[in-house]
Design a protein around this motif. Structure first.
Motif, PDB file in Angstrom:
ATOM      1  N   UNK A 187       4.527   0.244   3.922  1.00 14.19           N
ATOM      2  CA  UNK A 187       3.445   1.207   4.069  1.00 14.19           C
ATOM      3  C   UNK A 187       3.766   2.215   5.169  1.00 14.19           C
ATOM      4  N   UNK A 188       3.467   3.483   4.882  1.00  8.54           N
ATOM      5  CA  UNK A 188       3.610   4.535   5.892  1.00  8.54           C
ATOM      6  C   UNK A 188       2.382   5.430   5.811  1.00  8.54           C
ATOM      7  N   UNK A 189       2.216   6.310   6.796  1.00  2.00           N
ATOM      8  CA  UNK A 189       1.045   7.181   6.811  1.00  2.00           C
ATOM      9  C   UNK A 189       1.400   8.542   7.399  1.00  2.00           C
ATOM     10  N   UNK A 190       0.731   9.562   6.888  1.00  5.08           N
ATOM     11  CA  UNK A 190       0.856  10.919   7.411  1.00  5.08           C
ATOM     12  C   UNK A 190      -0.548  11.454   7.651  1.00  5.08           C
ATOM     13  N   UNK A 232       2.376   5.566   0.697  1.00  3.40           N
ATOM     14  CA  UNK A 232       2.154   6.489   1.801  1.00  3.40           C
ATOM     15  C   UNK A 232       0.688   6.902   1.798  1.00  3.40           C
ATOM     16  N   UNK A 233       0.029   6.694   2.932  1.00  2.00           N
ATOM     17  CA  UNK A 233      -1.377   7.049   3.084  1.00  2.00           C
ATOM     18  C   UNK A 233      -1.511   8.405   3.749  1.00  2.00           C
ATOM     19  N   UNK A 234      -2.443   9.219   3.250  1.00  2.43           N
ATOM     20  CA  UNK A 234      -2.848  10.410   3.977  1.00  2.43           C
ATOM     21  C   UNK A 234      -4.136  10.070   4.701  1.00  2.43           C
ATOM     22  N   UNK A 235      -4.125  10.151   6.030  1.00  2.30           N
ATOM     23  CA  UNK A 235      -5.294   9.770   6.823  1.00  2.30           C
ATOM     24  C   UNK A 235      -5.361  10.649   8.068  1.00  2.30           C
ATOM     25  N   UNK A 236      -6.583  10.908   8.534  1.00  2.00           N
ATOM     26  CA  UNK A 236      -6.742  11.703   9.749  1.00  2.00           C
ATOM     27  C   UNK A 236      -6.176  10.984  10.962  1.00  2.00           C
TER      28      UNK A 236
END
Length: 306
Positions: free
Chosen positions: A50-53, A28-32
């Motif tokens: 893969x996922x992102x928040x 899990x990526x933390x991204x703007x």
């Protein structure tokens, strides 16, 4: 393994994400921008893992993760160190680390480890003295920044590894990629007297070292992430110019660097002869311990096209 990572779209982070996807981990990526972050990896195999928040506020704890990797931070060299920029550098590191630490400590079944960024700027100018992880911190801005950054991470009630990173070399980005055009044009040269030691690490070794620390429960505390064979700036200049088959007779005097860069000149003029003592004792093996071998493997026998 389920991993939460910040800084996953940067030079190091991108390669780490690919490494972990290849191991079929859930990342899990933390991204703007979650959409842009995911787009970077859409062609990679196992990208469905893969996922992102976009904000840590979506979490009340980190019970669902096995590890947290914190690589976020405003680039330190890109802009002059005005009072405003220093505050951005400070806040981008401390606030993120403090939030992650709070979430870890709020977890009933927390992650098993927290790997958090730091840098060779933790140490003072040491001349030719070899620096292991026991060396005390310096007194300047970068040293104070790294100390506070590390202190925030160490508040986590789990295994913590602090990544005191050297200059990460890759033609894909970072310092090496920025200076390659100068060397290709024959404008390379030493900085100051060239005697200052440069702690460096190949991107491949950086990724492997972080993955090594992730998987080894005996690893804890600060680690110098750098080649066991640092080079002086004048040696780096000679080796790179020779590999690219270009002259490198230029020299930028220290006083001019201080005028042009202000406080940032310390990053290129101070000498830190780092040695990765703890990493080697734990059994880590470097792919590129010698700079000449790295340059030969990266650029081959022909000048690189930039």
């Amino acid at each position: 393994m389920r991993i939460l990572t910040t800084g996953g779209t940067g030079l190091i982070g991108c390669e780490l994400v690919k490494c972990w996807l290849d191991q079929q981990y859930q990342v899990t990526l933390l991204s703007r921008s979650a959409h842009k972050a995911l787009a970077l990896f859409q062609s990679h195999r196992f990208s469905d893992r893969l996922s992102a928040v976009e904000n840590l506020s979506v979490f009340s704890d980190l019970n669902d993760f096995d590890a947290v990797i914190n690589l976020a931070g405003e680039p330190i060299f890109d802009k002059p160190w005005t009072a405003q920029q220093k505050d951005r550098l400070w806040q981008s590191r401390l606030k993120m680390t403090e939030k992650l630490t709070a979430l870890i400590n709020a977890s009933q079944t927390p992650p098993t480890c927290f790997l958090s960024g730091s840098a060779y700027g933790y140490y003072a100018d040491s001349g030719e003295q070899r620096i292991n992880e026991q060396q005390s911190a310096g007194q300047g801005f970068t040293a104070q920044l790294c100390q506070q950054w590390e202190n925030a991470a160490q508040q986590a009630n789990i295994r913590v590894c602090l990544l005191r990173t050297g200059m990460v070399f890759s033609p894909k980005g970072g310092a090496l990629a920025k200076i390659l055009p100068l060397y290709r044009c024959g404008l390379g040269g030493k900085l100051g007297d060239g005697n200052q030691f440069m702690p460096w690490i190949a991107l491949e070794d950086m990724v492997n070292a972080i993955d090594f620390l992730l998987h080894n429960s005996a690893c804890q505390g600060a680690f110098n992430l750098c080649s066991p064979q640092p080079v002086q700036n004048k040696q780096f200049n000679q080796l790179l110019a020779k590999q690219l088959r270009r002259p490198a007779w230029a020299r930028v005097p220290a006083f001019l660097l201080r005028i042009l860069l202000g406080e940032r000149a310390s990053l290129v003029l101070e000498s830190q002869r780092l040695y990765p003592e703890k990493l080697l004792k734990q059994g880590f093996s470097f792919q590129y311990a010698e700079l000449s071998n790295y340059l030969r493997a990266t650029f081959g026998k022909s000048p690189i096209n930039v």
